[in-house]
Design a protein around this motif. Structure first.
Motif, PDB file in Angstrom:
ATOM      1  N   TYR A 242       9.501   9.928  -3.123  1.00 21.27           N
ATOM      2  CA  TYR A 242      10.655   9.039  -3.066  1.00 21.27           C
ATOM      3  C   TYR A 242      11.537   9.364  -1.858  1.00 21.27           C
ATOM      4  CZ  TYR A 242      14.155   5.822  -4.884  1.00 21.27           C
ATOM      5  OH  TYR A 242      15.006   4.766  -5.040  1.00 21.27           O
ATOM      6  N   GLU A 243      11.722  10.650  -1.601  1.00 21.58           N
ATOM      7  CA  GLU A 243      12.542  11.055  -0.452  1.00 21.58           C
ATOM      8  C   GLU A 243      11.935  10.551   0.844  1.00 21.58           C
ATOM      9  OE1 GLU A 243      14.376  15.044   1.732  1.00 21.58           O
ATOM     10  OE2 GLU A 243      13.125  15.261  -0.053  1.00 21.58           O
ATOM     11  N   ARG A 244      10.606  10.659   0.957  1.00 21.19           N
ATOM     12  CA  ARG A 244       9.958  10.161   2.174  1.00 21.19           C
ATOM     13  C   ARG A 244      10.254   8.677   2.361  1.00 21.19           C
ATOM     14  NH1 ARG A 244       3.459   9.570   3.639  1.00 21.19           N
ATOM     15  NH2 ARG A 244       3.825   8.545   5.647  1.00 21.19           N
ATOM     16  N   ASN A 245      10.144   7.905   1.286  1.00 17.55           N
ATOM     17  CA  ASN A 245      10.354   6.465   1.399  1.00 17.55           C
ATOM     18  C   ASN A 245      11.813   6.096   1.608  1.00 17.55           C
ATOM     19  OD1 ASN A 245       7.697   4.832   0.958  1.00 17.55           O
ATOM     20  ND2 ASN A 245       7.566   6.573  -0.433  1.00 17.55           N
ATOM     21  N   LEU A 246      12.730   6.897   1.103  1.00 18.49           N
ATOM     22  CA  LEU A 246      14.142   6.679   1.404  1.00 18.49           C
ATOM     23  C   LEU A 246      14.399   6.835   2.904  1.00 18.49           C
ATOM     24  CD1 LEU A 246      16.132   8.456  -1.465  1.00 18.49           C
ATOM     25  CD2 LEU A 246      16.168   6.024  -0.899  1.00 18.49           C
ATOM     26  N   LYS A 247      13.732   7.797   3.500  1.00 20.57           N
ATOM     27  CA  LYS A 247      13.912   8.026   4.931  1.00 20.57           C
ATOM     28  C   LYS A 247      13.230   6.920   5.748  1.00 20.57           C
ATOM     29  CE  LYS A 247      14.606  12.959   4.278  1.00 20.57           C
ATOM     30  NZ  LYS A 247      14.043  14.325   4.362  1.00 20.57           N
ATOM     31  N   TYR A 249      13.037   3.876   4.656  1.00 22.82           N
ATOM     32  CA  TYR A 249      14.011   2.793   4.453  1.00 22.82           C
ATOM     33  C   TYR A 249      15.182   2.926   5.432  1.00 22.82           C
ATOM     34  CZ  TYR A 249      17.812   0.265   2.045  1.00 22.82           C
ATOM     35  OH  TYR A 249      18.865  -0.552   1.730  1.00 22.82           O
ATOM     36  N   SER A 250      15.675   4.136   5.596  1.00 23.31           N
ATOM     37  CA  SER A 250      16.765   4.364   6.542  1.00 23.31           C
ATOM     38  C   SER A 250      16.336   4.009   7.964  1.00 23.31           C
ATOM     39  CB  SER A 250      17.217   5.826   6.480  1.00 23.31           C
ATOM     40  OG  SER A 250      18.251   6.084   7.409  1.00 23.31           O
ATOM     41  N   ASN A 251      15.093   4.352   8.312  1.00 20.69           N
ATOM     42  CA  ASN A 251      14.583   4.001   9.641  1.00 20.69           C
ATOM     43  C   ASN A 251      14.484   2.489   9.815  1.00 20.69           C
ATOM     44  OD1 ASN A 251      14.351   6.672  10.464  1.00 20.69           O
ATOM     45  ND2 ASN A 251      12.207   6.851   9.862  1.00 20.69           N
ATOM     46  N   GLY A 269       1.036   1.567   4.513  1.00 21.49           N
ATOM     47  CA  GLY A 269       0.065   1.876   3.480  1.00 21.49           C
ATOM     48  C   GLY A 269       0.504   1.306   2.134  1.00 21.49           C
ATOM     49  N   GLN A 270      -0.440   0.784   1.349  1.00 24.01           N
ATOM     50  CA  GLN A 270      -0.103   0.027   0.151  1.00 24.01           C
ATOM     51  C   GLN A 270       0.714   0.805  -0.863  1.00 24.01           C
ATOM     52  OE1 GLN A 270      -1.194   0.196  -3.170  1.00 24.01           O
ATOM     53  NE2 GLN A 270      -1.186  -1.900  -3.949  1.00 24.01           N
ATOM     54  N   THR A 271       0.530   2.107  -0.972  1.00 24.46           N
ATOM     55  CA  THR A 271       1.269   2.880  -1.980  1.00 24.46           C
ATOM     56  C   THR A 271       2.758   3.006  -1.645  1.00 24.46           C
ATOM     57  OG1 THR A 271       0.634   4.961  -0.884  1.00 24.46           O
ATOM     58  CG2 THR A 271      -0.742   4.209  -2.719  1.00 24.46           C
ATOM     59  N   HIS A 272       3.152   2.628  -0.445  1.00 27.34           N
ATOM     60  CA  HIS A 272       4.572   2.624  -0.084  1.00 27.34           C
ATOM     61  C   HIS A 272       5.280   1.345  -0.548  1.00 27.34           C
ATOM     62  CE1 HIS A 272       4.477   6.147   2.626  1.00 27.34           C
ATOM     63  NE2 HIS A 272       3.291   5.715   3.005  1.00 27.34           N
ATOM     64  N   ILE A 273       4.509   0.297  -0.785  1.00 23.82           N
ATOM     65  CA  ILE A 273       5.105  -1.043  -0.926  1.00 23.82           C
ATOM     66  C   ILE A 273       5.981  -1.175  -2.163  1.00 23.82           C
ATOM     67  CG2 ILE A 273       4.629  -3.501  -1.099  1.00 23.82           C
ATOM     68  CD1 ILE A 273       4.035  -2.165   1.651  1.00 23.82           C
ATOM     69  N   GLY A 274       5.504  -0.718  -3.315  1.00 19.83           N
ATOM     70  CA  GLY A 274       6.269  -0.872  -4.547  1.00 19.83           C
ATOM     71  C   GLY A 274       7.626  -0.203  -4.490  1.00 19.83           C
ATOM     72  N   VAL A 275       7.664   1.038  -4.015  1.00 14.17           N
ATOM     73  CA  VAL A 275       8.926   1.775  -3.983  1.00 14.17           C
ATOM     74  C   VAL A 275       9.872   1.181  -2.937  1.00 14.17           C
ATOM     75  CG1 VAL A 275       8.050   3.565  -2.406  1.00 14.17           C
ATOM     76  CG2 VAL A 275       9.988   4.069  -3.885  1.00 14.17           C
ATOM     77  N   GLN A 277       9.949  -1.940  -1.967  1.00 12.83           N
ATOM     78  CA  GLN A 277      10.448  -3.193  -2.542  1.00 12.83           C
ATOM     79  C   GLN A 277      11.625  -2.919  -3.475  1.00 12.83           C
ATOM     80  OE1 GLN A 277       7.066  -5.005  -4.467  1.00 12.83           O
ATOM     81  NE2 GLN A 277       6.459  -6.146  -2.655  1.00 12.83           N
ATOM     82  N   ASN A 278      11.483  -1.910  -4.328  1.00 10.22           N
ATOM     83  CA  ASN A 278      12.545  -1.591  -5.281  1.00 10.22           C
ATOM     84  C   ASN A 278      13.836  -1.173  -4.592  1.00 10.22           C
ATOM     85  OD1 ASN A 278      10.867  -2.179  -7.391  1.00 10.22           O
ATOM     86  ND2 ASN A 278      10.534  -0.072  -8.036  1.00 10.22           N
ATOM     87  N   ILE A 279      13.707  -0.447  -3.487  1.00 13.74           N
ATOM     88  CA  ILE A 279      14.888  -0.001  -2.753  1.00 13.74           C
ATOM     89  C   ILE A 279      15.526  -1.177  -2.011  1.00 13.74           C
ATOM     90  CG2 ILE A 279      15.755   1.517  -0.931  1.00 13.74           C
ATOM     91  CD1 ILE A 279      13.412   3.420  -1.594  1.00 13.74           C
TER      92      ILE A 279
END
Length: 300
Positions: A242-247, A249-251, A269-275, A277-279
């Motif tokens: 989650y932290e990776r994807n928050l960063k 998102y910030s980028n 990569g597809q495994t990033h998409i769901g999280v 989207q939620n953010i």
């Protein structure tokens, strides 16, 4: 009273003349435009270069057939008319990718002759950006010590492992058909971006791991082991992802603000998409556009 009216009129004129510049509203939300939202389309992909096999016609992504399929995908994505294309590369590599893309534009770089040239950055992002006349791509990844196989033991590990097995069984058939040449790039990408498949991968890596406690990671390379609470190892696993994807998102946000994009295509990569989207859906300045509105509707 007359002075007050004149002041209000002056303020209205200033607002009307301000144009769609970046502003901050009274709630502290950064807005790129006072009326329009930033539209963003999230394309979940597999990493093409990991599947490429020049010795097998079906998995040789430089073959005439596969190149035609890739061109069809890019033509479908072009209809979205993105003004920014963001890729799964870190901002610190921006200058490198600027140089590579410029060589590509000049006809001095052949993807078939470079490392990972069969991957989605070259086959989708480079080609699409060139066809749109764009000057650059935008690197927004944040790469940390995360791996889907990181969670290896603990109480209730079978819940995570059974979920992973179900996820793999659900996607294995589609992947096999694609690798055997029975389905096209368009069909496979459409499958990967179906809401139920995105939700399935999201559940696997951001929900099921929370069942696992009192365990360990397969590797702690790149991690500060002293800060990891192994009694909550599953939650720690989720936190890393989650932290990776928050960063990431910030980028995304900062790249958009800097370049004032209004229609963004993110290739990730597809495994990033769901999280992601939620953010993103909780950001009032953004509107998520369904990828499969543009990819042709074909079942795998």
């Amino acid at each position: 009273m007359r002075k007050t009216a004149q002041l209000r009129l002056s303020l209205l004129i200033l607002v009307a003349c301000a144009g769609p510049e970046t502003i901050t509203n009274s709630n502290g939300n950064v807005q790129t435009d006072s009326t329009d939202k930033v539209q963003i389309m999230l394309l979940g992909t597999f990493h093409f270069n990991q599947f490429h096999n020049a010795g097998n016609p079906a998995s040789n992504f430089f073959s005439e057939q596969r190149q035609q399929e890739i061109a069809e995908v890019n033509q479908a994505l072009k209809a979205f008319a993105p003004d920014m294309i963001m890729i799964e590369r870190e901002p610190k590599t921006q200058a490198t990718h600027d140089s590579l893309y410029q060589l590509y534009l000049n006809g001095e770089l052949n993807p078939e002759e470079v490392e990972n040239g069969a991957g989605e950055v070259y086959q989708l992002a480079f080609k699409l950006a060139k066809s749109l006349g764009q000057e650059k791509l935008h690197c927004v990844d944040y790469n940390e010590s995360t791996s889907q196989g990181l969670l290896s033991s603990g109480d209730n590990i079978e819940v995570f492992q059974n979920g992973l097995q179900h996820f793999q069984q659900t996607t294995r058939g589609a992947t096999s058909k694609f690798m055997e040449g029975q389905t096209t790039f368009m069909e496979f990408l459409y499958f990967m971006n179906k809401p139920e498949i995105v939700q399935l991968s999201h559940q696997q890596f951001y929900n099921l791991p929370a069942y696992v406690q009192n365990g360990s990671f397969k590797s702690y390379e790149g991690l500060n082991r002293s800060t990891i609470d192994t009694t909550q190892i599953g939650a720690e696993f989720i936190a890393l992802f989650y932290e990776r994807n928050l960063k990431i998102y910030s980028n995304i946000l900062n790249a958009q603000v800097k370049h004032k994009g209004k229609r963004i295509l993110l290739i990730m990569g597809q495994t990033h998409i769901g999280v992601l989207q939620n953010i993103i859906k909780n950001n009032p300045n953004y509107e998520i556009v369904s990828t499969n509105l543009y990819l042709k509707e074909k079942e795998v």
